[in-house]
Design an enzyme around this catalytic site. Structure first.
Site, mmCIF file in Angstrom:
data_model
loop_
_atom_site.group_PDB
_atom_site.id
_atom_site.type_symbol
_atom_site.label_atom_id
_atom_site.label_comp_id
_atom_site.label_asym_id
_atom_site.label_seq_id
_atom_site.Cartn_x
_atom_site.Cartn_y
_atom_site.Cartn_z
ATOM 1 N N GLU A 1 0.811 -1.221 0.000
ATOM 2 C CA GLU A 1 0.000 0.000 0.000
ATOM 3 C C GLU A 1 0.844 1.270 0.000
ATOM 4 O O GLU A 1 0.542 2.229 -0.706
ATOM 5 C CB GLU A 1 -0.971 0.011 1.188
ATOM 6 C CG GLU A 1 -2.129 -0.976 1.052
ATOM 7 C CD GLU A 1 -1.749 -2.394 1.432
ATOM 8 O OE1 GLU A 1 -0.628 -2.605 1.935
ATOM 9 O OE2 GLU A 1 -2.583 -3.303 1.231
ATOM 10 N N HIS B 1 -11.166 -4.361 8.831
ATOM 11 C CA HIS B 1 -11.690 -4.191 7.475
ATOM 12 C C HIS B 1 -13.002 -3.405 7.470
ATOM 13 O O HIS B 1 -13.788 -3.533 6.535
ATOM 14 C CB HIS B 1 -11.949 -5.558 6.811
ATOM 15 C CG HIS B 1 -10.720 -6.322 6.452
ATOM 16 N ND1 HIS B 1 -9.851 -6.821 7.382
ATOM 17 C CD2 HIS B 1 -10.211 -6.678 5.242
ATOM 18 C CE1 HIS B 1 -8.858 -7.471 6.765
ATOM 19 N NE2 HIS B 1 -9.063 -7.393 5.468
#
Lengths: 320, 334
Positions: free
Chosen positions: B67, B136
């Protein structure tokens, strides 16, 4: 490019190394006298790396730099007066007083910026390389970073992206032996940082970073590979910073003897000996004088410039 | 509004995002996508779909799981003249990339005295409701809204998902677009034309006399659902969706509170130091203060990580029934 036997490149390399040295000595002095604000990270003793590397680049090529970035900026052709003005908090500085030493960039010379975050510029360099690739350009990106950067996630992620996409990026590690106070012998197990290249499937090479010719040759080879579409290279240039990490460093982690040993390998003094026959003593002295004069002129111009103004402080937070 | 902009079809929120991406890439060859599994896989939530077949692997660029590297590469590409659009698979994973978002993308234009720009977009599915639990499911918009140099967008309808994304891609600054996962399959009218919305323009979704509800993301549809029930009970509420948290369009909120005298602020994110605290302060600092008939009320997620079990997950964030109760309480009590 023959920096030793060819008078033109020899003169340019010597003049640029002296300019970096004199610029940083002036900064050191201004700071000590309380005339300069903030902090700065000097690269005195490391001048051969930016000079050797940037001589391998062409117009349109990019660099990303580090918090120890004065040398990269000067070697890439930045204006000394705008650099000095930035450090002296003037409106005419490269960043209008918003950036200071750690954030100087010169977009005109392809310098995408110094960076206060260790390894922060590495994935950015990969991205600039990606932009070049996608546009079908021939430009190359040189990403400068120190030995401290290679243990950060950003370094690994950036190098890997450049490797898997064959991006035109040359990763130049200035191994000056210390990440702040952490010595290279305590920070990693590999003998040479260039070994890390193996893990990413790219070539890695270690050169004498106090020899501008050695740095130039390695970076020029890497630039040629990059331009040919063969992807990135890791070049480790071993060198040493004579001064502390920043202005608050008491040098508790190394000895006077060690510093003295490296001062004896001064890249500029050694280079002067090697080009003595090419340039002659008079020309060498002329380079020294010219560097001193350029830095003095930059200080004069910066001192005469208006201070950075708070009137427009909030204006450049967002681009219009 | 032109006739072309009024031409709409029914699309899902995910299809609307995809259409915006496709139109932006067709219009400007500098626009490209990069992210994890955005290519043949079609995106973790199916948003990029078949774009790789239409635009190729160069422009719909699959990345390794990196990321920070992905966002850093987008920053560098933007600096070097491209218009990257990053997909971060779950907004939670922006934590991995925070240096590049906060210290690089957001700061470069300013640090360089305006000499360079970072025109990039970061799209990230956000929020709870899918049983994906604590790592998440977060709503992190306040993190980004707090950083000068970033713009933050939270589209609540398919039309906004398209037009706000087009605006984000057009913008010369780094823009974070937080797309709510529960909205991806919702359908609505979406304009055919590639006409961007304006960042910094709130939407008044409903106008009522008794109470102003301000809601973001998936809470907009819950607030509208609540408004229907409240109307049946004789309570008439406004629902205002800021749409872009930064820049914030506060005036419609202030004007509406002046009219209703009451404000209920609804967010999915935990209450403490959340974005609705900013809205509350904005109302408190405005001329609306003198018109308040009741204390400003916040209905927020609990200060807990999002749990797994569905009944716990529902209990952790406001539901339509909670909004009805909070609104009724506010109007009846004051």
């Amino acid at each position: 490019m023959d920096l030793i036997g060819d008078a033109g490149p020899a003169r340019e390399a010597l003049l640029t190394m002296w300019t970096i040295r004199r610029f940083e000595e002036a900064v050191d002095d201004l700071f000590a006298r309380g005339l300069m604000h903030g902090t700065m990270h000097l690269s005195i003793g490391q001048e051969a790396v930016p000079v050797g590397a940037c001589l391998a680049l062409s117009e349109g090529d990019y660099i990303t730099s580090t918090h120890r970035g004065h040398g990269h900026c000067i070697a890439r052709g930045a204006r000394l007066d705008e650099m000095m003005a930035e450090l002296l908090a003037k409106e005419t500085g490269y960043c209008r007083g918003r950036g200071g030493s750690m954030h100087i960039a010169d977009v005109a010379t392809g310098n995408l910026g110094a960076n206060g975050i260790v390894a922060g510029g590495v994935p950015i360099a990969a991205g600039a390389g990606l932009a070049v690739r996608m546009r079908g350009g021939q430009e190359v990106v040189v990403s400068f970073f120190g030995d401290g950067a290679v243990n950060e996630g950003a370094w690994h992620e950036g190098v890997n992206l450049a490797a898997i996409w064959d991006l035109p990026v040359v990763f130049v590690c200035e191994n000056n032996h210390y990440g702040m106070s952490m010595s290279v012998s305590r920070a990693f197990r590999v003998k040479q940082l260039s070994e890390r290249a193996t893990a990413y499937g790219i070539p890695g090479v270690t050169v004498d970073g106090n020899d501008p010719q050695a740095v130039h040759d390695a970076v020029a080879d890497a630039v040629a590979r990059a331009r040919a579409g063969e992807g990135p290279t890791l070049v480790e240039a071993t060198t040493y910073r004579w001064k502390g990490h920043s202005k608050s460093d008491k040098n508790l982690y190394r000895t006077r003897e060690e510093i003295e040993q490296w001062r004896e390998r001064d890249p500029i003094a050694r280079f002067e000996q090697r080009v003595a026959n090419t340039l002659g003593e008079q020309e060498i002295q002329a380079c020294r004088n010219e560097a001193r004069e350029r830095v003095r002129a930059a200080i004069r111009a910066a001192n005469a410039a208006p201070d950075a103004s708070a009137d427009s402080l909030t204006e450049a937070v967002y681009a219009k | 509004m032109t006739a072309a902009a009024e031409q709409t079809r029914t699309l899902t929120y995910a299809e609307a995002v995809r259409e915006a991406l496709a139109q932006a890439m067709t219009a400007d060859e500098r626009v490209f996508l990069l992210g994890e599994d955005v290519g043949t896989y079609g995106g973790a939530f199916g948003v990029t779909g078949d774009l790789v077949h239409r635009f190729g692997e160069e422009r719909i660029r699959d990345t390794p799981i990196s990321e920070l590297g992905i966002v850093g590469a987008a920053v560098g590409a933007a600096l070097a003249g491209m218009r990257p659009v990053v997909e971060i698979q779950f907004s939670d994973f922006t934590a991995q990339a925070m240096d590049q978002i906060v210290n690089q993308a957001a700061k470069i234009h300013f640090m360089l005295g305006g000499a360079a720009t970072v025109p990039m977009v970061l799209r990230a599915p956000t929020g709870s409701g899918t049983g994906a639990a604590a790592q998440h499911s977060q709503s992190l918009e306040a993190w980004f809204a707090h950083v000068p140099g970033l713009k933050v967008v939270m589209p609540a309808t398919p039309a906004d998902a398209k037009t706000l994304l087009l605006a984000a891609i057009d913008d010369p600054n780094p823009v974070i677009v937080l797309e709510h996962k529960l909205l991806y399959k919702q359908s609505g009218p979406v304009p055919e034309a590639a006409t961007p919305a304006r960042l910094g323009e709130a939407a008044v979704r409903r106008t009522g006399a008794d109470l102003t509800i301000v809601a973001t993301g998936v809470m907009v549809s819950r607030a509208l659902e609540a408004a229907e029930q409240l109307a049946a009970d004789g309570i008439d509420v406004s629902v205002i969706d800021p749409r872009t948290l930064k820049p914030l369009d506060a005036q419609p909120i202030v004007d509406d509170v002046i009219r209703t005298g009451r404000a209920l602020l609804v967010q999915e994110a935990p209450k403490t130091a959340g974005f609705m605290a900013e809205i509350a302060a904005t109302i408190g600092e405005s001329p609306a203060f003198g018109h308040l008939r009741a204390p400003i009320a916040r209905l927020c997620g609990l200060d807990v990580p999002i749990p797994y079990a569905p009944q716990l997950e529902r209990a952790a964030v406001p539901q339509a029934g909670d909004i009805v109760r909070a609104a009724t309480d506010l109007v009846r009590r004051w």
